[in-house]
Each structure stands twice: as C-alpha cells, then as structure tokens.
Design a protein around this motif. Structure first.
Motif, PDB file in Angstrom:
ATOM      1  N   ALA A   1     -73.704  23.586 -52.775  1.00 47.22           N
ATOM      2  CA  ALA A   1     -74.622  24.723 -52.740  1.00 47.22           C
ATOM      3  C   ALA A   1     -75.364  24.867 -54.062  1.00 47.22           C
ATOM      4  CB  ALA A   1     -73.858  26.006 -52.420  1.00 47.22           C
TER       5      ALA A   1
ATOM      6  N   THR B   1     -65.637  26.082 -41.973  1.00 50.60           N
ATOM      7  CA  THR B   1     -66.976  26.425 -42.436  1.00 50.60           C
ATOM      8  C   THR B   1     -66.877  27.645 -43.338  1.00 50.60           C
ATOM      9  OG1 THR B   1     -68.012  25.558 -40.430  1.00 50.60           O
ATOM     10  CG2 THR B   1     -69.298  27.120 -41.735  1.00 50.60           C
TER      11      THR B   1
ATOM     12  N   THR C   1     -66.638  29.795 -53.565  1.00 48.29           N
ATOM     13  CA  THR C   1     -66.490  29.657 -52.121  1.00 48.29           C
ATOM     14  C   THR C   1     -65.288  30.479 -51.706  1.00 48.29           C
ATOM     15  OG1 THR C   1     -67.352  27.388 -52.211  1.00 48.29           O
ATOM     16  CG2 THR C   1     -66.221  28.059 -50.194  1.00 48.29           C
TER      17      THR C   1
ATOM     18  N   GLU D   1     -81.970  28.217 -49.197  1.00 46.28           N
ATOM     19  CA  GLU D   1     -80.660  28.847 -49.377  1.00 46.28           C
ATOM     20  C   GLU D   1     -79.611  28.194 -48.488  1.00 46.28           C
ATOM     21  OE1 GLU D   1     -78.526  33.266 -49.127  1.00 46.28           O
ATOM     22  OE2 GLU D   1     -80.623  33.005 -48.530  1.00 46.28           O
TER      23      GLU D   1
ATOM     24  N   GLU E   1     -69.105  30.004 -46.656  1.00 46.50           N
ATOM     25  CA  GLU E   1     -70.376  30.258 -47.336  1.00 46.50           C
ATOM     26  C   GLU E   1     -70.171  30.272 -48.849  1.00 46.50           C
ATOM     27  OE1 GLU E   1     -74.097  33.458 -47.458  1.00 46.50           O
ATOM     28  OE2 GLU E   1     -72.301  33.896 -46.263  1.00 46.50           O
TER      29      GLU E   1
ATOM     30  N   ASP F   1     -75.608  24.261 -43.673  1.00 41.37           N
ATOM     31  CA  ASP F   1     -76.506  25.049 -42.826  1.00 41.37           C
ATOM     32  C   ASP F   1     -77.432  25.798 -43.769  1.00 41.37           C
ATOM     33  OD1 ASP F   1     -77.768  26.554 -40.907  1.00 41.37           O
ATOM     34  OD2 ASP F   1     -76.114  27.970 -40.661  1.00 41.37           O
TER      35      ASP F   1
ATOM     36  N   MET G   1     -76.590  28.583 -46.359  1.00 41.35           N
ATOM     37  CA  MET G   1     -75.925  29.674 -45.655  1.00 41.35           C
ATOM     38  C   MET G   1     -74.434  29.393 -45.459  1.00 41.35           C
ATOM     39  SD  MET G   1     -78.550  31.478 -45.506  1.00 41.35           S
ATOM     40  CE  MET G   1     -77.844  32.881 -44.642  1.00 41.35           C
ATOM     41  N   SER G   2     -74.097  28.114 -45.258  1.00 39.44           N
ATOM     42  CA  SER G   2     -72.694  27.733 -45.103  1.00 39.44           C
ATOM     43  C   SER G   2     -72.576  26.225 -45.250  1.00 39.44           C
ATOM     44  CB  SER G   2     -72.130  28.177 -43.747  1.00 39.44           C
ATOM     45  OG  SER G   2     -72.768  27.479 -42.690  1.00 39.44           O
TER      46      SER G   2
ATOM     47  N   PHE H   1     -71.500  30.770 -52.771  1.00 37.49           N
ATOM     48  CA  PHE H   1     -72.467  31.634 -53.443  1.00 37.49           C
ATOM     49  C   PHE H   1     -72.660  31.164 -54.881  1.00 37.49           C
ATOM     50  CE2 PHE H   1     -70.665  34.223 -50.098  1.00 37.49           C
ATOM     51  CZ  PHE H   1     -71.756  34.907 -49.576  1.00 37.49           C
TER      52      PHE H   1
END
Length: 302
Positions: free
Chosen positions: A98, A276, A14, A133, A278, A128, A135-136, A280
C-alpha cells in the motif's frame, strides 16, 4: 548537533500492526541472495535498527522493512524487528504494498496483482484499488498443519511459524477490555512458562468462541507483548484448527480492541487460507542519527 546519517520512511499499518518502510537509508546489507542479505541485516545494523524501532522515534509494536530491487518480483522486502518477534508477517507485505503504490514508488499493474519477494519466498497478493488509493490487499497462505491435543492445539503456518492455541482461562470471564489486565498477566506468564520449558513458538493465542463462525482472540508474542490486531497468522491458525475438526470454511476473528479479520479456506488438503485487510499509510518521516544524542539508540517501554 552533528548529523551523520539520514533515514527516510513511509509509515503504515495493517489492522493495527505498524510498519516503518524504509525507502532511503545507509542500511545496505551485503550478500548475493535475499537470505544472505536478511541474515546480514538480522545480525548487524543494531544501532540503525534501534534508532528506527525504539522510543522516542518508534515503539515496541513497530516493525521495520527495507525496500530493495528485485529481478524476480515487483518488490523485495527485508524485514527487521524487535528481539523475539517473527520477522515475517503478512501484515508487512500488505502495508509495504500500500505504501509503495500510494506514494508512486511502485507502478500499478493492469490486474492489480503483485509479486513480493521475501526471505520466505515470493508471495502473490492482490490489491483492490480506487483511483490511487489501496482499499484492501488479499494474501493467501501456503499451508497450515494442525497438531497436538484438541484442547491445546498447535498450528504451523507455511511450515515456519508455530502458534499455540489455548481456551479462555476459567478465571477470566471474557475477552473484553475490562479484563485486559488479567489477560495480559496470563499471556506474559504463559509466554515465560513456555520459554523456560524450551518450547519453540511464534505466538500464543487465547480464544473465546462467539458462535456463528466468530471468535474473539488475543495473541501474545514470545516476550509477552499483546498484539494490537487480530493477527493474520493467528486468524489463519484459528481457521485451520476449526477446519480440521469441523466443516468450517470461513472464520471471523475479532480482537479485544474491536477490529476483526476474516479468513477463508482455499484448499482443504493443505488448510491454506486467504485474508483480506485494509492497510493505511499514516505518514512519511525523515530521521537523523545524531552522535551527540544520549538516546541515539532509543529505549523500549516495558
């Protein structure tokens, strides 16, 4: 070659903060509650933690996280880290969420809101998503307390993690990559100085004002290590410090490497804020513990 233990993980980051999320391993800390389990993990399993965090399998910037079941939340996280590193970071919650959602290890909720149980309590976060996937992810802090002199304030996030904020030294022109060596020397020296003085701190932040609600900063952990990201806690601390002095409700914090995070004030009384970011997912791994390996516990590059 003699394999004695197998570890499976999902790696994610992140804003540059890397996490190794362990989904299968012999790491089974004993205890009836999360704090007892966290203490057992912190005090034991040194060989296992070193194998997962250190070179050649990991690196100084790697953090670890063990996933366990929870009766009170959607997921329960037990963090393990290098020495003198804060065990809790919001980046870890985001990265783990995530990783679990995108790999199907956590069922998606109707409103994309999730509860995550950690040693600091249960945190509510919102994802989100676009299809499968993430996104955030948005996280909200509980509080921030600003103290100290205006020139060198101290900010305590969530009543637990203390950040010391310093202005850019006069002999360093700007927080830019061409001055990274000078900044690194300053940060390592300041961390040693504070440690020698017995000051308790989670990190040191040096910040440069850019105008229009923007700052550029560098965060140093107690061992002098420079964070790769702007830092969620750092961004929340900088927002709280500005909100305490001005009417600032929002702040964008840029890192020396070009990434940025934006924090917004959610409560003026407690100086709580939301960020916020995103996350990965970068890969999945299976690691083996070979007792014949002379570097079985790895090493850390200074």
């Amino acid at each position: 070659m003699e394999f004695s233990k197998l570890y499976s993980s999902i790696d994610a980051h992140t804003a540059g903060e890397a996490y190794r999320i362990v989904t299968r391993s012999p790491i089974l800390p004993a205890g009836k509650d999360l704090k007892t389990k966290a203490a057992a993990l912190a005090e034991g399993y040194r060989t296992e933690k070193n194998l997962l965090l250190n070179e050649p399998r990991g690196h100084r910037g790697m953090h670890g996280c063990v996933i366990t079941e929870s009766a009170d939340a959607d997921a329960r996280l037990l963090f393990f880290v290098h020495d003198r590193v804060s065990a809790f970071k919001y980046e870890g919650i985001m990265a783990a969420l995530a990783a679990l959602l995108e790999t199907g290890n956590l069922a998606r909720t109707e409103n994309d809101e999730y509860t995550v149980d950690t040693v600091t309590g249960i945190h509510r976060v919102k994802a989100d998503m676009s299809g499968d996937e993430v996104m955030s992810v948005t996280a909200v802090s509980r509080s921030a307390e600003v103290s100290g002199e205006p020139e060198r304030p101290s900010v305590c996030i969530d009543g637990e993690r203390n950040y010391l904020i310093y202005p850019l030294p006069a002999d360093i022109p700007a927080i830019k990559l061409e001055h990274l060596a000078a900044l690194s020397d300053w940060g390592a020296s300041k961390a040693r100085e504070l440690t020698d003085e017995g000051v308790s701190f989670s990190a040191v932040i040096v910040a440069e004002k850019l105008g229009d609600g923007r700052l550029r900063s560098v965060t140093f952990e107690p061992d002098g290590y420079i964070l790769r990201s702007p830092g969620i806690d750092s961004t929340l601390a900088l927002l709280a410090e500005q909100a305490k002095r001005t009417v600032a409700q929002k702040l964008e914090n840029e890192s020396i490497f070009g990434s940025s995070l934006t924090a917004e004030l959610t409560d003026e009384a407690s100086l709580a804020g939301k960020v916020t970011a995103e996350p990965f997912v970068t890969g999945t791994h299976d690691f083996v513990f070979d007792r014949e390996d002379p570097l079985e516990q790895g090493f850390v590059i200074a």
